[in-house]
Design a protein around this motif. Structure first.
Motif, PDB file in Angstrom:
ATOM      1  N   GLY A   6       0.790  -1.215   0.000  1.00 42.46           N
ATOM      2  CA  GLY A   6       0.000   0.000   0.000  1.00 42.46           C
ATOM      3  C   GLY A   6       0.820   1.261   0.000  1.00 42.46           C
ATOM      4  O   GLY A   6       0.303   2.356  -0.230  1.00 42.46           O
ATOM      5  N   ASP A  11      -0.958  -3.147  -2.560  1.00 40.61           N
ATOM      6  CA  ASP A  11      -1.641  -3.948  -1.553  1.00 40.61           C
ATOM      7  C   ASP A  11      -2.626  -4.888  -2.241  1.00 40.61           C
ATOM      8  O   ASP A  11      -2.584  -5.061  -3.464  1.00 40.61           O
ATOM      9  CB  ASP A  11      -2.333  -3.055  -0.515  1.00 40.61           C
ATOM     10  CG  ASP A  11      -3.502  -2.255  -1.102  1.00 40.61           C
ATOM     11  OD1 ASP A  11      -3.785  -2.385  -2.315  1.00 40.61           O
ATOM     12  OD2 ASP A  11      -4.123  -1.489  -0.339  1.00 40.61           O
ATOM     13  N   ARG A  15      -3.176  -0.935  -4.677  1.00 35.67           N
ATOM     14  CA  ARG A  15      -2.910   0.466  -4.375  1.00 35.67           C
ATOM     15  C   ARG A  15      -1.496   0.667  -3.844  1.00 35.67           C
ATOM     16  O   ARG A  15      -0.975  -0.164  -3.102  1.00 35.67           O
ATOM     17  CB  ARG A  15      -3.920   0.970  -3.327  1.00 35.67           C
ATOM     18  CG  ARG A  15      -5.365   0.853  -3.752  1.00 35.67           C
ATOM     19  CD  ARG A  15      -6.317   1.130  -2.594  1.00 35.67           C
ATOM     20  NE  ARG A  15      -6.161   0.165  -1.510  1.00 35.67           N
ATOM     21  CZ  ARG A  15      -6.979   0.100  -0.448  1.00 35.67           C
ATOM     22  NH1 ARG A  15      -7.975   0.947  -0.350  1.00 35.67           N
ATOM     23  NH2 ARG A  15      -6.785  -0.814   0.494  1.00 35.67           N
ATOM     24  N   LEU A  18      -0.400   5.099  -0.444  1.00 41.51           N
ATOM     25  CA  LEU A  18      -1.505   5.446   0.438  1.00 41.51           C
ATOM     26  C   LEU A  18      -1.076   6.382   1.566  1.00 41.51           C
ATOM     27  O   LEU A  18      -1.924   6.996   2.216  1.00 41.51           O
ATOM     28  CB  LEU A  18      -2.119   4.173   1.030  1.00 41.51           C
ATOM     29  CG  LEU A  18      -2.827   3.238   0.041  1.00 41.51           C
ATOM     30  CD1 LEU A  18      -3.346   2.000   0.755  1.00 41.51           C
ATOM     31  CD2 LEU A  18      -3.965   3.951  -0.680  1.00 41.51           C
ATOM     32  N   LEU A  38       0.511   5.299   7.512  1.00 38.90           N
ATOM     33  CA  LEU A  38      -0.520   4.325   7.186  1.00 38.90           C
ATOM     34  C   LEU A  38      -0.591   3.317   8.327  1.00 38.90           C
ATOM     35  O   LEU A  38       0.338   2.560   8.550  1.00 38.90           O
ATOM     36  CB  LEU A  38      -0.183   3.631   5.868  1.00 38.90           C
ATOM     37  CG  LEU A  38      -1.209   2.663   5.300  1.00 38.90           C
ATOM     38  CD1 LEU A  38      -2.482   3.391   4.910  1.00 38.90           C
ATOM     39  CD2 LEU A  38      -0.627   1.932   4.093  1.00 38.90           C
ATOM     40  N   SER A  40      -3.446   1.182   8.927  1.00 43.06           N
ATOM     41  CA  SER A  40      -4.223  -0.001   8.569  1.00 43.06           C
ATOM     42  C   SER A  40      -4.768   0.164   7.170  1.00 43.06           C
ATOM     43  O   SER A  40      -5.187   1.262   6.787  1.00 43.06           O
ATOM     44  CB  SER A  40      -5.377  -0.214   9.553  1.00 43.06           C
ATOM     45  OG  SER A  40      -6.192  -1.297   9.149  1.00 43.06           O
ATOM     46  N   GLN A  41      -4.725  -0.922   6.378  1.00 45.69           N
ATOM     47  CA  GLN A  41      -5.386  -0.904   5.088  1.00 45.69           C
ATOM     48  C   GLN A  41      -6.093  -2.235   4.883  1.00 45.69           C
ATOM     49  O   GLN A  41      -5.499  -3.219   4.503  1.00 45.69           O
ATOM     50  CB  GLN A  41      -4.422  -0.581   3.928  1.00 45.69           C
ATOM     51  CG  GLN A  41      -3.521  -1.706   3.451  1.00 45.69           C
ATOM     52  CD  GLN A  41      -2.163  -1.734   4.138  1.00 45.69           C
ATOM     53  OE1 GLN A  41      -2.026  -1.296   5.260  1.00 45.69           O
ATOM     54  NE2 GLN A  41      -1.182  -2.273   3.458  1.00 45.69           N
ATOM     55  N   HIS A  44     -10.768  -0.449   3.340  1.00 41.88           N
ATOM     56  CA  HIS A  44     -10.576   0.995   3.395  1.00 41.88           C
ATOM     57  C   HIS A  44      -9.292   1.287   4.157  1.00 41.88           C
ATOM     58  O   HIS A  44      -8.579   0.372   4.548  1.00 41.88           O
ATOM     59  CB  HIS A  44     -11.800   1.662   4.020  1.00 41.88           C
ATOM     60  CG  HIS A  44     -13.084   1.282   3.355  1.00 41.88           C
ATOM     61  ND1 HIS A  44     -13.289   1.449   2.008  1.00 41.88           N
ATOM     62  CD2 HIS A  44     -14.220   0.722   3.853  1.00 41.88           C
ATOM     63  CE1 HIS A  44     -14.503   1.016   1.697  1.00 41.88           C
ATOM     64  NE2 HIS A  44     -15.082   0.565   2.786  1.00 41.88           N
ATOM     65  N   VAL A  45      -9.001   2.576   4.394  1.00 40.35           N
ATOM     66  CA  VAL A  45      -7.672   2.964   4.844  1.00 40.35           C
ATOM     67  C   VAL A  45      -7.756   3.835   6.097  1.00 40.35           C
ATOM     68  O   VAL A  45      -8.519   4.809   6.144  1.00 40.35           O
ATOM     69  CB  VAL A  45      -6.925   3.730   3.735  1.00 40.35           C
ATOM     70  CG1 VAL A  45      -5.530   4.134   4.206  1.00 40.35           C
ATOM     71  CG2 VAL A  45      -6.829   2.881   2.470  1.00 40.35           C
ATOM     72  N   ARG A  47      -5.365   6.242   8.528  1.00 42.73           N
ATOM     73  CA  ARG A  47      -4.096   6.968   8.559  1.00 42.73           C
ATOM     74  C   ARG A  47      -3.991   7.772   9.853  1.00 42.73           C
ATOM     75  O   ARG A  47      -4.991   8.201  10.412  1.00 42.73           O
ATOM     76  CB  ARG A  47      -3.983   7.939   7.372  1.00 42.73           C
ATOM     77  CG  ARG A  47      -4.040   7.311   5.995  1.00 42.73           C
ATOM     78  CD  ARG A  47      -3.948   8.390   4.915  1.00 42.73           C
ATOM     79  NE  ARG A  47      -3.959   7.847   3.577  1.00 42.73           N
ATOM     80  CZ  ARG A  47      -5.066   7.643   2.839  1.00 42.73           C
ATOM     81  NH1 ARG A  47      -6.249   7.963   3.350  1.00 42.73           N
ATOM     82  NH2 ARG A  47      -4.982   7.146   1.635  1.00 42.73           N
ATOM     83  N   TYR A  68     -10.272   7.949   8.767  1.00 39.54           N
ATOM     84  CA  TYR A  68     -10.723   6.725   8.116  1.00 39.54           C
ATOM     85  C   TYR A  68     -11.224   7.107   6.733  1.00 39.54           C
ATOM     86  O   TYR A  68     -12.172   7.880   6.591  1.00 39.54           O
ATOM     87  CB  TYR A  68     -11.835   6.084   8.935  1.00 39.54           C
ATOM     88  CG  TYR A  68     -12.315   4.745   8.393  1.00 39.54           C
ATOM     89  CD1 TYR A  68     -11.425   3.693   8.197  1.00 39.54           C
ATOM     90  CD2 TYR A  68     -13.651   4.525   8.105  1.00 39.54           C
ATOM     91  CE1 TYR A  68     -11.854   2.465   7.726  1.00 39.54           C
ATOM     92  CE2 TYR A  68     -14.094   3.303   7.632  1.00 39.54           C
ATOM     93  CZ  TYR A  68     -13.197   2.283   7.444  1.00 39.54           C
ATOM     94  OH  TYR A  68     -13.620   1.063   6.971  1.00 39.54           O
TER      95      TYR A  68
END
Length: 239
Positions: A6, A11, A15, A18, A38, A40-41, A44-45, A47, A68
């Motif tokens: 990511g 990922d 992607r 990110l 980053l 968690s991906q 969705h993501v 940050r 989020y």
């Protein structure tokens, strides 16, 4: 350094980059973005962003915020003014269930993420998938950030007429996406009462129903709110 999915390498959704979101923002001279992490991906993501913020008294301070990012979305209220009815959905929402909703079954207006579509195409897609209805001319109601303290999503609100003849399928959503949606066709007077007694507890739906009662198709002496596609103009004629 180990490649980071990511960030340096794609990922599971293909992607990269990110961690770049927000780094180049300069529209507000009182905000300077320092770092974007980053954390968690999944689909969705999530940050964590570190930025300097100049307070109203002129002092600078460093702050961190988690955001989020699930993309933007669109929601639509289909209405049949002649019969005094609207189309809504009922489905299980785990986040509501885990936060004290009795059974997690929420009554809502049909909605979904834009994905690669524009808002007009997205609401027509969601109405077909979730409600099994082919909507008439769309009216753009408003755009709103529904949880701006942590969620980046901007939601595009629409309303559209329908008739019994516009019901083209059973709806229910996309099973491969885990959707199991019940279609509800209810009197507008009843759903408005449901917003007052707690049977409807979804924010976007409450907003659309109140608009319909105050300014839309069910307002006293309401003018025809229809607009013409494409672009679904609003009351001021903007697209």
């Amino acid at each position: 350094m180990t490649p980071r999915p990511g960030v340096d390498v794609p990922d599971h959704r293909g992607r990269t980059g990110l961690d770049r979101a927000g780094r180049g923002l300069d529209r507000n001279p009182n905000v300077v973005v320092r770092d974007v992490e980053l954390t968690s991906q999944g689909w969705h993501v999530l940050r964590r962003t570190t930025f300097d913020y100049r307070r109203r008294d002129g002092r600078w301070e460093t702050q961190q915020r988690e955001t989020y990012d699930r993309g933007d979305g669109a929601v639509v209220l289909p209405y049949d003014a002649a019969r005094g009815r609207v189309l809504l959905t009922r489905q299980f929402r785990y986040p509501a269930y885990v936060n004290d909703h009795p059974d997690g079954m929420l009554v809502e207006a049909a909605a979904g993420l834009l994905d690669a579509d524009d808002p007009v195409a997205a609401v027509r897609r969601e109405a077909a998938e979730e409600l099994g209805v082919d909507l008439g001319p769309l009216t753009r109601v408003l755009d709103a950030y529904m949880s701006p303290g942590s969620v980046t999503e901007r939601l595009h609100f629409f309303a559209a007429p329908y008739t019994p003849g516009d019901r083209t399928g059973t709806g229910g959503g996309v099973e491969d996406d885990g959707e199991d949606i019940e279609v509800l066709e209810l009197p507008f007077t009843e759903v408005l009462a449901m917003t007052r007694d707690g049977r409807i507890a979804d924010g976007k739906t409450i907003l659309l129903l109140q608009w319909a009662a105050l300014h839309g198709p069910f307002a006293p002496r309401a003018e025809d709110p229809h607009s013409v596609d494409p672009g679904a103009t609003d009351a001021a004629g903007r697209q």
